[in-house]
Design an enzyme around this catalytic site. Structure first.
Site, mmCIF file in Angstrom:
data_model
loop_
_atom_site.group_PDB
_atom_site.id
_atom_site.type_symbol
_atom_site.label_atom_id
_atom_site.label_comp_id
_atom_site.label_asym_id
_atom_site.label_seq_id
_atom_site.Cartn_x
_atom_site.Cartn_y
_atom_site.Cartn_z
ATOM 1 N N SER A 138 0.846 -1.199 0.000
ATOM 2 C CA SER A 138 0.000 0.000 0.000
ATOM 3 C C SER A 138 0.878 1.245 0.000
ATOM 4 O O SER A 138 2.011 1.215 0.504
ATOM 5 C CB SER A 138 -0.869 0.022 1.260
ATOM 6 O OG SER A 138 -1.525 1.266 1.387
ATOM 7 N N TYR A 151 -1.287 0.070 10.346
ATOM 8 C CA TYR A 151 -1.498 -0.557 9.031
ATOM 9 C C TYR A 151 -0.313 -0.232 8.114
ATOM 10 O O TYR A 151 0.221 -1.102 7.429
ATOM 11 C CB TYR A 151 -2.814 -0.037 8.447
ATOM 12 C CG TYR A 151 -3.113 -0.437 7.026
ATOM 13 C CD1 TYR A 151 -3.555 -1.724 6.716
ATOM 14 C CD2 TYR A 151 -2.986 0.490 5.971
ATOM 15 C CE1 TYR A 151 -3.856 -2.076 5.401
ATOM 16 C CE2 TYR A 151 -3.294 0.140 4.665
ATOM 17 C CZ TYR A 151 -3.716 -1.143 4.380
ATOM 18 O OH TYR A 151 -4.007 -1.488 3.076
HETATM 19 N N1 NAP Z 1 -8.857 -0.346 -1.039
HETATM 20 C C1 NAP Z 1 -7.848 0.465 -0.820
HETATM 21 O O1 NAP Z 1 -8.001 1.698 -0.822
HETATM 22 C C2 NAP Z 1 -6.460 -0.076 -0.583
HETATM 23 C C3 NAP Z 1 -5.403 0.844 -0.497
HETATM 24 C C4 NAP Z 1 -4.115 0.377 -0.312
HETATM 25 C C5 NAP Z 1 -3.870 -0.975 -0.222
HETATM 26 N N2 NAP Z 1 -4.914 -1.858 -0.294
HETATM 27 C C6 NAP Z 1 -4.580 -3.277 -0.203
HETATM 28 O O2 NAP Z 1 -4.968 -3.914 -1.403
HETATM 29 C C7 NAP Z 1 -5.395 -5.247 -1.150
HETATM 30 C C8 NAP Z 1 -6.782 -5.478 -1.718
HETATM 31 O O3 NAP Z 1 -7.663 -4.565 -1.081
HETATM 32 P P1 NAP Z 1 -9.225 -4.444 -1.480
HETATM 33 O O4 NAP Z 1 -9.591 -3.042 -1.228
HETATM 34 O O5 NAP Z 1 -9.466 -5.056 -2.809
HETATM 35 O O6 NAP Z 1 -9.858 -5.335 -0.309
HETATM 36 P P2 NAP Z 1 -11.276 -6.076 -0.122
HETATM 37 O O7 NAP Z 1 -12.255 -5.708 -1.187
HETATM 38 O O8 NAP Z 1 -11.654 -5.868 1.309
HETATM 39 O O9 NAP Z 1 -10.865 -7.603 -0.341
HETATM 40 C C9 NAP Z 1 -9.964 -8.171 0.530
HETATM 41 C C10 NAP Z 1 -9.827 -9.637 0.234
HETATM 42 O O10 NAP Z 1 -8.918 -10.179 1.213
HETATM 43 C C11 NAP Z 1 -9.493 -11.340 1.745
HETATM 44 N N3 NAP Z 1 -9.033 -11.604 3.110
HETATM 45 C C12 NAP Z 1 -9.113 -10.795 4.187
HETATM 46 N N4 NAP Z 1 -8.599 -11.407 5.268
HETATM 47 C C13 NAP Z 1 -8.196 -12.639 4.856
HETATM 48 C C14 NAP Z 1 -7.602 -13.744 5.499
HETATM 49 N N5 NAP Z 1 -7.332 -13.736 6.810
HETATM 50 N N6 NAP Z 1 -7.307 -14.836 4.777
HETATM 51 C C15 NAP Z 1 -7.592 -14.884 3.449
HETATM 52 N N7 NAP Z 1 -8.172 -13.870 2.781
HETATM 53 C C16 NAP Z 1 -8.472 -12.764 3.478
HETATM 54 C C17 NAP Z 1 -10.990 -11.077 1.721
HETATM 55 O O11 NAP Z 1 -11.662 -12.299 1.835
HETATM 56 P P3 NAP Z 1 -13.068 -12.407 2.632
HETATM 57 O O12 NAP Z 1 -14.088 -12.150 1.579
HETATM 58 O O13 NAP Z 1 -13.053 -13.810 3.141
HETATM 59 O O14 NAP Z 1 -13.071 -11.374 3.724
HETATM 60 C C18 NAP Z 1 -11.139 -10.403 0.350
HETATM 61 O O15 NAP Z 1 -11.227 -11.354 -0.682
HETATM 62 C C19 NAP Z 1 -5.279 -5.429 0.373
HETATM 63 O O16 NAP Z 1 -4.047 -6.034 0.663
HETATM 64 C C20 NAP Z 1 -5.302 -4.009 0.901
HETATM 65 O O17 NAP Z 1 -4.632 -3.904 2.151
HETATM 66 C C21 NAP Z 1 -6.201 -1.432 -0.467
#
Ligand code: NAP
Length: 245
Positions: A138, A151
Site C-alpha cells: 500500500s 497498518y
Molecule cells: N482499497 C484500498 O483503498 C487499498 C489501499 C491500499 C492498499 N490496499 C490493499 O490492497 C489489497 C486489496 O484490497 P481491497 O480493497 O481489494 O480489499 P477487499 O475488497 O476488502 O478484499 C480483501 C480480500 O482479502 C481477503 N481476506 C481478508 N482477510 C483474509 C484472510 N485472513 N485470509 C484470506 N483472505 C483474506 C478477503 O476475503 P473475505 O471475503 O473472506 O473477507 C477479500 O477477498 C489489500 O491487501 C489491501 O490492504 C487497499
C-alpha cells in the site's frame, strides 16, 4: 498464464481475476470461505477462464492452510506461473489503538503471515524454474503517517520484504511485483470519505495486469499516487508532524 490468487473474491483481486479469465488465462482461487470461492469460480468460468476454475481454502490467520492450498493450485493447474496475493485487512488507526487484539491480528495478517505465504510461494515458483509473485502492499507503507501508523507499518514491512526478494531471487527467475494502491473504492474502504484521486478496482486491475505481464517491480495504482507519494516522502519530518495526511 497459470495463476493462483488469494483474495480474489472481492475488490481489486476480483477485478484482476476477471481480467485474467476474460483473456483466457487459467486461474485457481484461494480464500477462506468455500461458498464465496465457488461463486467466484463460476463467475470466472463464465468469463472465459481456461479449463475448470478450482478452489482451495487458504486463510492468512491459519498458516497450516498455506502449503495444502498452494499444492492444490499447482496440481490443478499443472504448475504455477504466478501467485497473486491481494488478501489483506484494514482497520482505522483509532479502532486499532482501542483494540490490541485487532492490532495483533492486522500486523499478523498484513505482514507476518503474508510473508510466510510468500515464502512458500517463492519456493514453489523457483522449484518450477521461476515465475511471478504479485503482492499488494500500500502507499500507506511509503512513509510513517498519523492516520495509518499501524497498518502502514505492516505494509512497509511487506514492501521491504518484497524488494529484498526481488534483489535476491531475480537472477534465479523470480519476478516480484509489489503493488501499492492509493485509495481505491472497494469493500475495504466503504464508509471512508474518498479523497481526490480515489480509484476504481477495474482501472487498478488493468494497471496491475500490465505490471504483472511486464514484470514491473513496483506499481502505484492509480498511477498518480506515485507522484503524490514522491512529494510526501520528500516532506520534512517537521511538516509531517503538523499536517493530518
Ligand atoms: N482499497 C484500498 O483503498 C487499498 C489501499 C491500499 C492498499 N490496499 C490493499 O490492497 C489489497 C486489496 O484490497 P481491497 O480493497 O481489494 O480489499 P477487499 O475488497 O476488502 O478484499 C480483501 C480480500 O482479502 C481477503 N481476506 C481478508 N482477510 C483474509 C484472510 N485472513 N485470509 C484470506 N483472505 C483474506 C478477503 O476475503 P473475505 O471475503 O473472506 O473477507 C477479500 O477477498 C489489500 O491487501 C489491501 O490492504 C487497499
Amino acid at each position: 498464464m497459470r495463476v493462483a490468487l488469494l483474495g480474489a473474491t472481492r475488490g481489486m483481486g476480483r477485478a484482476l481475476a476477471r481480467l485474467l479469465a476474460a483473456r483466457g488465462d487459467a486461474v485457481f482461487l484461494l480464500g477462506r470461505d468455500a461458498a464465496d470461492l465457488e461463486r467466484s469460480a463460476a463467475d470466472l468460468a463464465e468469463r472465459g477462464a481456461a479449463g475448470a476454475v478450482g478452489t482451495a481454502l487458504c486463510d492468512l490467520e491459519r498458516p497450516e492452510t498455506f502449503e495444502p492450498a498452494l499444492a492444490a493450485a499447482a496440481a490443478a493447474l499443472g504448475g504455477l506461473d504466478a501467485v497473486v496475493v491481494t488478501a489483506g485487512m484494514f482497520a482505522t488507526q483509532e479502532r486499532l489503538e482501542d483494540d490490541r487484539e485487532l492490532t495483533r491480528r492486522l500486523l499478523d495478517v498484513d505482514f507476518a503471515r503474508t510473508v510466510e505465504l510468500c515464502e512458500r510461494a517463492r519456493e514453489r515458483l523457483l522449484a518450477g524454474g521461476g515465475g511471478r509473485l504479485c503482492v499488494f502492499s500500500s502507499v500507506a507503507g511509503d512513509r510513517g503517517r498519523k492516520p495509518v501508523v499501524l497498518y502502514g507499518a505492516a505494509k512497509a514491512g511487506l514492501a521491504a520484504y518484497l524488494e529484498g526478494l526481488d534483489h535476491k531471487f531475480a537472477a534465479q527467475g523470480l519476478t516480484v511485483v509489489c503493488v501499492k494502491p492509493g485509495f481505491v473504492k472497494t469493500g475495504m474502504t466503504a464508509g471512508l470519505t474518498p479523497p481526490p484521486f480515489a480509484g476504481e478496482p477495474e482501472a487498478v486491475a488493468r494497471r496491475v495486469l500490465a505490471a504483472l505481464d511486464r514484470g514491473t517491480p513496483v506499481v502505484y495504482a492509480p498511477g498518480i499516487w506515485r507522484w503524490i507519494m514522491l512529494v510526501i516522502r520528500l516532506l520534512p519530518r517537521a511538516v509531517m508532524r503538523r499536517i493530518g495526511f
